[in-house]
Design a protein around this motif. Sequence first.
Motif, PDB file in Angstrom:
ATOM      1  N   LEU A 138       0.845  -1.188   0.000  1.00 10.98           N
ATOM      2  CA  LEU A 138       0.000   0.000   0.000  1.00 10.98           C
ATOM      3  C   LEU A 138       0.882   1.240   0.000  1.00 10.98           C
ATOM      4  O   LEU A 138       1.599   1.495   0.966  1.00 10.98           O
ATOM      5  CB  LEU A 138      -0.897   0.035   1.239  1.00 10.98           C
ATOM      6  N   ASP A 152       0.656   5.064   0.002  1.00 11.15           N
ATOM      7  CA  ASP A 152      -0.268   6.184   0.187  1.00 11.15           C
ATOM      8  C   ASP A 152       0.199   6.995   1.387  1.00 11.15           C
ATOM      9  O   ASP A 152       0.528   6.427   2.434  1.00 11.15           O
ATOM     10  CB  ASP A 152      -1.688   5.664   0.417  1.00 11.15           C
ATOM     11  N   GLN A 176      -1.894   8.101   6.159  1.00 12.55           N
ATOM     12  CA  GLN A 176      -1.580   6.995   7.048  1.00 12.55           C
ATOM     13  C   GLN A 176      -2.826   6.455   7.757  1.00 12.55           C
ATOM     14  O   GLN A 176      -2.898   5.256   8.059  1.00 12.55           O
ATOM     15  CB  GLN A 176      -0.525   7.438   8.066  1.00 12.55           C
ATOM     16  N   SER A 222      -4.437   4.200   5.211  1.00 11.54           N
ATOM     17  CA  SER A 222      -3.633   2.991   5.045  1.00 11.54           C
ATOM     18  C   SER A 222      -3.824   2.027   6.214  1.00 11.54           C
ATOM     19  O   SER A 222      -3.913   0.811   6.029  1.00 11.54           O
ATOM     20  CB  SER A 222      -2.154   3.355   4.905  1.00 11.54           C
ATOM     21  N   LYS A 268      -5.279  -1.627   5.808  1.00 12.63           N
ATOM     22  CA  LYS A 268      -4.470  -2.758   6.258  1.00 12.63           C
ATOM     23  C   LYS A 268      -5.290  -3.690   7.140  1.00 12.63           C
ATOM     24  O   LYS A 268      -5.256  -4.918   6.978  1.00 12.63           O
ATOM     25  CB  LYS A 268      -3.241  -2.264   7.020  1.00 12.63           C
ATOM     26  N   ALA A 303      -1.004  -6.669   4.237  1.00  8.92           N
ATOM     27  CA  ALA A 303      -0.690  -5.387   3.625  1.00  8.92           C
ATOM     28  C   ALA A 303       0.453  -4.694   4.348  1.00  8.92           C
ATOM     29  O   ALA A 303       0.501  -4.659   5.575  1.00  8.92           O
ATOM     30  CB  ALA A 303      -1.924  -4.489   3.634  1.00  8.92           C
ATOM     31  N   PRO A 309       2.046  -0.929   4.504  1.00 10.58           N
ATOM     32  CA  PRO A 309       1.900   0.469   4.076  1.00 10.58           C
ATOM     33  C   PRO A 309       3.255   1.179   4.012  1.00 10.58           C
ATOM     34  O   PRO A 309       4.107   0.982   4.873  1.00 10.58           O
ATOM     35  CB  PRO A 309       1.015   1.091   5.159  1.00 10.58           C
ATOM     36  N   ALA A 320       4.613   5.388   2.944  1.00 15.09           N
ATOM     37  CA  ALA A 320       3.973   6.701   2.866  1.00 15.09           C
ATOM     38  C   ALA A 320       4.511   7.625   1.779  1.00 15.09           C
ATOM     39  O   ALA A 320       4.075   8.768   1.684  1.00 15.09           O
ATOM     40  CB  ALA A 320       4.088   7.403   4.225  1.00 15.09           C
ATOM     41  N   ASP A 379      -1.222   5.280  -4.739  1.00 17.92           N
ATOM     42  CA  ASP A 379      -1.967   6.538  -4.787  1.00 17.92           C
ATOM     43  C   ASP A 379      -1.276   7.512  -5.736  1.00 17.92           C
ATOM     44  O   ASP A 379      -0.044   7.546  -5.815  1.00 17.92           O
ATOM     45  CB  ASP A 379      -2.050   7.141  -3.378  1.00 17.92           C
TER      46      ASP A 379
END
Length: 229
Positions: A6, A8, A11, A14, A18, A28, A30, A32, A52
């Motif tokens: 992920l 993005d 947060q 995300s 998740k 998942a 994440p 950033a 994203d």
Amino acid sequence: MTRVLLVDDDQELSAMLKEYLAQEGFEATPVADGETGVAEALSGRYAIAVLDVMMPRLNGVEALRRIRQESRLPVLMLTARGDDVDRIVGLELGADDYVPKPCSPRELVARLRAILRRTDTTDGAAANGDALVVGPLHLWPARREARWADTPLALTSTEFSLLEVLVSHAGQVVSKATLSEKALGRPLARFDRSVDVHVSSLRHKLAPRDDGRSWIQTVRGQGYQFVRE
């Protein structure tokens, strides 16, 4: 569990995704920002990435460009609702599909599963190793491999699926609605140009016929046809 990347900078979103993805059988991870996202996407640890468009340091469009220079990893883009430019550019660069934000976690999971089904070669349908052959094109659905004459074709999972549907019906017109259902795994939405953009990309990757025309012909008001020799 299927590993999902992920990418993005939101947060809070995300973290929510998740948690939801874990309930649906996905693991998942994440990150950033786009630069970290590219590095992770190229690590080989993930089955698919969610990217994203609007991010710091490196936006999603440029991140996708860098990923596609080295990898065929399936990528699902998150785009601003109504932002057709980012959506089309992402598809042209090789995104497999997109989801407009804000999106429901259920819709995201449905799109992820649709893309992953297209890349799964473990089911019974993929057990047949025969090639589909039309003109210079050889397509092996079991291996998700395509060659144009003696040259391998670098196709995204969506491009391969679209080409497989068209070649399976070579000489026949296939509607955009059918292509969306079978290749993208979702109904064709009003004003959705995803099929058109992917077909345009395929045309650029396939050499023209001897008469200079594309192997994939537009049949106005009906759909597309992969022509026979």
